[in-house]
Design a protein around this motif. Sequence first.
Motif, PDB file in Angstrom:
ATOM      1  N   GLY A   1      13.819 -24.520 -10.584  1.00  0.00           N
ATOM      2  CA  GLY A   1      12.382 -24.291 -10.459  1.00  0.00           C
ATOM      3  C   GLY A   1      12.042 -22.838 -10.703  1.00  0.00           C
ATOM      4  N   PHE A   2      10.827 -22.474 -10.358  1.00  0.00           N
ATOM      5  CA  PHE A   2      10.327 -21.137 -10.656  1.00  0.00           C
ATOM      6  C   PHE A   2       9.519 -20.626  -9.474  1.00  0.00           C
ATOM      7  CE2 PHE A   2       6.875 -18.659 -13.057  1.00  0.00           C
ATOM      8  CZ  PHE A   2       7.614 -17.488 -13.077  1.00  0.00           C
ATOM      9  N   MET A   3       9.818 -19.395  -9.031  1.00  0.00           N
ATOM     10  CA  MET A   3       9.018 -18.743  -7.991  1.00  0.00           C
ATOM     11  C   MET A   3       8.191 -17.642  -8.618  1.00  0.00           C
ATOM     12  SD  MET A   3      10.018 -16.977  -4.338  1.00  0.00           S
ATOM     13  CE  MET A   3      10.693 -15.456  -5.013  1.00  0.00           C
ATOM     14  N   VAL A   4       6.872 -17.736  -8.507  1.00  0.00           N
ATOM     15  CA  VAL A   4       5.956 -16.764  -9.082  1.00  0.00           C
ATOM     16  C   VAL A   4       5.748 -15.613  -8.104  1.00  0.00           C
ATOM     17  CG1 VAL A   4       3.688 -16.409 -10.122  1.00  0.00           C
ATOM     18  CG2 VAL A   4       4.734 -18.671 -10.179  1.00  0.00           C
ATOM     19  N   THR A   5       5.929 -14.386  -8.588  1.00  0.00           N
ATOM     20  CA  THR A   5       5.640 -13.215  -7.764  1.00  0.00           C
ATOM     21  C   THR A   5       4.544 -12.342  -8.360  1.00  0.00           C
ATOM     22  OG1 THR A   5       7.393 -11.932  -8.841  1.00  0.00           O
ATOM     23  CG2 THR A   5       7.981 -13.147  -6.831  1.00  0.00           C
TER      24      THR A   5
ATOM     25  N   ARG B   1      -1.991 -19.355 -16.722  1.00  0.00           N
ATOM     26  CA  ARG B   1      -1.865 -17.931 -16.435  1.00  0.00           C
ATOM     27  C   ARG B   1      -0.475 -17.434 -16.817  1.00  0.00           C
ATOM     28  NH1 ARG B   1      -4.503 -15.331 -11.259  1.00  0.00           N
ATOM     29  NH2 ARG B   1      -4.311 -13.613 -12.771  1.00  0.00           N
ATOM     30  N   GLY B   2      -0.423 -16.194 -17.298  1.00  0.00           N
ATOM     31  CA  GLY B   2       0.854 -15.540 -17.512  1.00  0.00           C
ATOM     32  C   GLY B   2       1.502 -15.237 -16.175  1.00  0.00           C
ATOM     33  N   ALA B   3       2.838 -15.310 -16.122  1.00  0.00           N
ATOM     34  CA  ALA B   3       3.515 -15.147 -14.834  1.00  0.00           C
ATOM     35  C   ALA B   3       4.883 -14.510 -15.009  1.00  0.00           C
ATOM     36  CB  ALA B   3       3.660 -16.508 -14.150  1.00  0.00           C
ATOM     37  N   SER B   4       5.345 -13.903 -13.929  1.00  0.00           N
ATOM     38  CA  SER B   4       6.724 -13.462 -13.833  1.00  0.00           C
ATOM     39  C   SER B   4       7.212 -13.747 -12.428  1.00  0.00           C
ATOM     40  CB  SER B   4       6.851 -11.967 -14.153  1.00  0.00           C
ATOM     41  OG  SER B   4       6.102 -11.202 -13.231  1.00  0.00           O
ATOM     42  N   GLY B   5       8.522 -13.719 -12.240  1.00  0.00           N
ATOM     43  CA  GLY B   5       9.084 -14.041 -10.934  1.00  0.00           C
ATOM     44  C   GLY B   5      10.573 -14.267 -11.027  1.00  0.00           C
ATOM     45  N   PHE B   6      11.036 -15.371 -10.442  1.00  0.00           N
ATOM     46  CA  PHE B   6      12.467 -15.651 -10.376  1.00  0.00           C
ATOM     47  C   PHE B   6      12.713 -17.143 -10.528  1.00  0.00           C
ATOM     48  CE2 PHE B   6      11.596 -11.823  -8.034  1.00  0.00           C
ATOM     49  CZ  PHE B   6      12.609 -10.963  -8.423  1.00  0.00           C
TER      50      PHE B   6
ATOM     51  N   ASP C   1      18.218 -21.686  -4.196  1.00  0.00           N
ATOM     52  CA  ASP C   1      18.376 -20.240  -4.034  1.00  0.00           C
ATOM     53  C   ASP C   1      17.578 -19.480  -5.086  1.00  0.00           C
ATOM     54  OD1 ASP C   1      20.165 -20.506  -1.892  1.00  0.00           O
ATOM     55  OD2 ASP C   1      21.873 -20.758  -3.267  1.00  0.00           O
ATOM     56  N   ILE C   2      17.144 -18.265  -4.712  1.00  0.00           N
ATOM     57  CA  ILE C   2      16.484 -17.392  -5.672  1.00  0.00           C
ATOM     58  C   ILE C   2      17.536 -16.878  -6.649  1.00  0.00           C
ATOM     59  CG2 ILE C   2      15.100 -15.316  -5.970  1.00  0.00           C
ATOM     60  CD1 ILE C   2      13.700 -17.567  -4.480  1.00  0.00           C
ATOM     61  N   ALA C   3      17.272 -17.037  -7.946  1.00  0.00           N
ATOM     62  CA  ALA C   3      18.255 -16.676  -8.961  1.00  0.00           C
ATOM     63  C   ALA C   3      17.722 -15.545  -9.841  1.00  0.00           C
ATOM     64  CB  ALA C   3      18.623 -17.920  -9.783  1.00  0.00           C
ATOM     65  N   GLU C   4      17.973 -15.607 -11.152  1.00  0.00           N
ATOM     66  CA  GLU C   4      17.693 -14.498 -12.051  1.00  0.00           C
ATOM     67  C   GLU C   4      16.185 -14.265 -12.217  1.00  0.00           C
ATOM     68  OE1 GLU C   4      17.970 -18.162 -14.776  1.00  0.00           O
ATOM     69  OE2 GLU C   4      18.880 -17.431 -12.913  1.00  0.00           O
ATOM     70  N   PRO C   5      15.787 -13.013 -12.504  1.00  0.00           N
ATOM     71  CA  PRO C   5      14.367 -12.721 -12.729  1.00  0.00           C
ATOM     72  C   PRO C   5      13.855 -13.330 -14.028  1.00  0.00           C
ATOM     73  CG  PRO C   5      15.698 -10.784 -13.173  1.00  0.00           C
ATOM     74  CD  PRO C   5      16.620 -11.811 -12.581  1.00  0.00           C
ATOM     75  N   VAL C   6      12.571 -13.568 -14.057  1.00  0.00           N
ATOM     76  CA  VAL C   6      11.915 -14.206 -15.196  1.00  0.00           C
ATOM     77  C   VAL C   6      10.670 -13.400 -15.543  1.00  0.00           C
ATOM     78  CG1 VAL C   6      10.594 -16.244 -15.915  1.00  0.00           C
ATOM     79  CG2 VAL C   6      12.745 -16.522 -14.661  1.00  0.00           C
ATOM     80  N   ALA C   7      10.411 -13.230 -16.834  1.00  0.00           N
ATOM     81  CA  ALA C   7       9.202 -12.525 -17.281  1.00  0.00           C
ATOM     82  C   ALA C   7       8.630 -13.227 -18.506  1.00  0.00           C
ATOM     83  CB  ALA C   7       9.520 -11.069 -17.605  1.00  0.00           C
ATOM     84  N   GLU C   8       7.361 -12.971 -18.777  1.00  0.00           N
ATOM     85  CA  GLU C   8       6.685 -13.418 -19.996  1.00  0.00           C
ATOM     86  C   GLU C   8       6.710 -14.932 -20.156  1.00  0.00           C
ATOM     87  OE1 GLU C   8       8.235 -11.336 -23.334  1.00  0.00           O
ATOM     88  OE2 GLU C   8       7.765  -9.363 -22.523  1.00  0.00           O
ATOM     89  N   VAL C   9       6.289 -15.636 -19.114  1.00  0.00           N
ATOM     90  CA  VAL C   9       6.108 -17.077 -19.216  1.00  0.00           C
ATOM     91  C   VAL C   9       4.662 -17.408 -18.878  1.00  0.00           C
ATOM     92  CG1 VAL C   9       8.508 -17.551 -18.633  1.00  0.00           C
ATOM     93  CG2 VAL C   9       6.788 -17.537 -16.811  1.00  0.00           C
ATOM     94  N   THR C  10       4.279 -18.626 -19.176  1.00  0.00           N
ATOM     95  CA  THR C  10       2.934 -19.111 -18.856  1.00  0.00           C
ATOM     96  C   THR C  10       3.061 -20.388 -18.052  1.00  0.00           C
ATOM     97  OG1 THR C  10       2.022 -18.172 -20.893  1.00  0.00           O
ATOM     98  CG2 THR C  10       0.740 -19.893 -19.816  1.00  0.00           C
TER      99      THR C  10
END
Length: 444
Positions: A365-369, A385-390, A396-405
């Motif tokens: 899954g995805f956690m938006v921060t 909306r554009g989003a970033s997070g993990f 568990d919280i895993a690798e960071p994520v950027a530039e997704v919608t």
Amino acid sequence: MIDTNPVEALLQAAKRHGADAADALLIRDESTSALIRCGTPEGIERSESVRLGLRVFRGQRSASVSTTLLDQSAFEQLAEQACAMAQFVPEDRFGGLADNALTGRFDASALDLDDPTTLDMDTLLDRARETESIALSHTGITNSSGASAEQGRSTIVLGTSAGFIGAYTRTNHSLSTSVLAGSGATMQRDYAFHSATHLSDLENPTTIGNRAAEQAIARLNPTRPRTGTYDVIYHPRVAASLIGHLISGINGASIARGTSFLKDALHQKILPNGMTLRDDPFLLRGRASRPFDAEACLPAALNLVEDGLLQHWLLDSRSARQLDLPSNARASRGTSGPPSPSTTNCFLSPGTLSPEDLRADIKEGFMVTELMGSSINMLTGDYSRGASGFMIRNGDIAEPVAEVTIAGNLRNILANLIAANDLEFRSSLNAPSVRVNGMSLAGA
């Protein structure tokens, strides 16, 4: 003792120039701020501003004027101008002072909104410098966008020709920093911020500095997951944005115009069973607490949504008349225009699950921060909306994520929220972590 004479004098001038009714609003702001960047003072500011607004009614016509001068010798001209303008605007059969407005003088001290603590500039600089220094001390933090410490005081005076005079003061203390981790094209930024009505409730420099650094470091080397459907968790610092869209959707002015995706939802289920959205103007030291609304009405704490059912629109007197409903005293305004509906201290009820339990069964899954940009159709509820997070992997919280919608429809999103138990009151709009299953994510 707050000086109410300018408001009273302006109201008297309006009556002399032919106003059938009038209200006047005075806002006085004082602020001091100190900005540090890389240990060096970069900005020191002290500001004071005064705004005085007059709204007059002549029959069913109204006009508003404002000034930044408190010279009572100019009030006659200001009132004359407003009354003259009101003769040449279209009639508004829904306008006028609020029917349920208070009268007399109003004591606003019970909400504890005025902190007498005042910090000098050297202390503000030291607090900002300490906050930044703590953030920069973390291995992996390579630069700073600065740290700031601020304090402010706002005084509000409202009067009406019906005989109401109310005044109160609200103070504000804040501390923030923004830092960068990594270098070159892989550099990542994050921030930490806190504000409070009383200095004693404000987070300390160590807490702010550590949080900003840890968050920036955690964002290094982000990836872009594959496009697909994911269960999404909104961190509390962005979860309130979803509630903000709900609040916009139940604004009485939008409902009266028919421009909301919730226009037919009164007394219908819009949130899950057991979930409540409460608006409370009387929270002690609340960030948006107020003893009366912008039309001199006495508000009450309301469950806007209770057990998932939408119970109320947000109404000022005009939108209430348009919808043939009683006002619930949610008017807000500035000095240069008419009131409009808004919330005060609004919050979504917490659930029973911890944040860890909320994501425990999510395999991927995805956690938006953080959220960026906005493509939201308030008429249909379509949301993107554009989003970033993990990423979330096996709970568990895993690798960071950027530039997704991330995308969906607000009616579906709101109806399927699952809330955690981590609600904190950090601003005027607050929500715990919330989970939304099956959102569309556009990535790699």
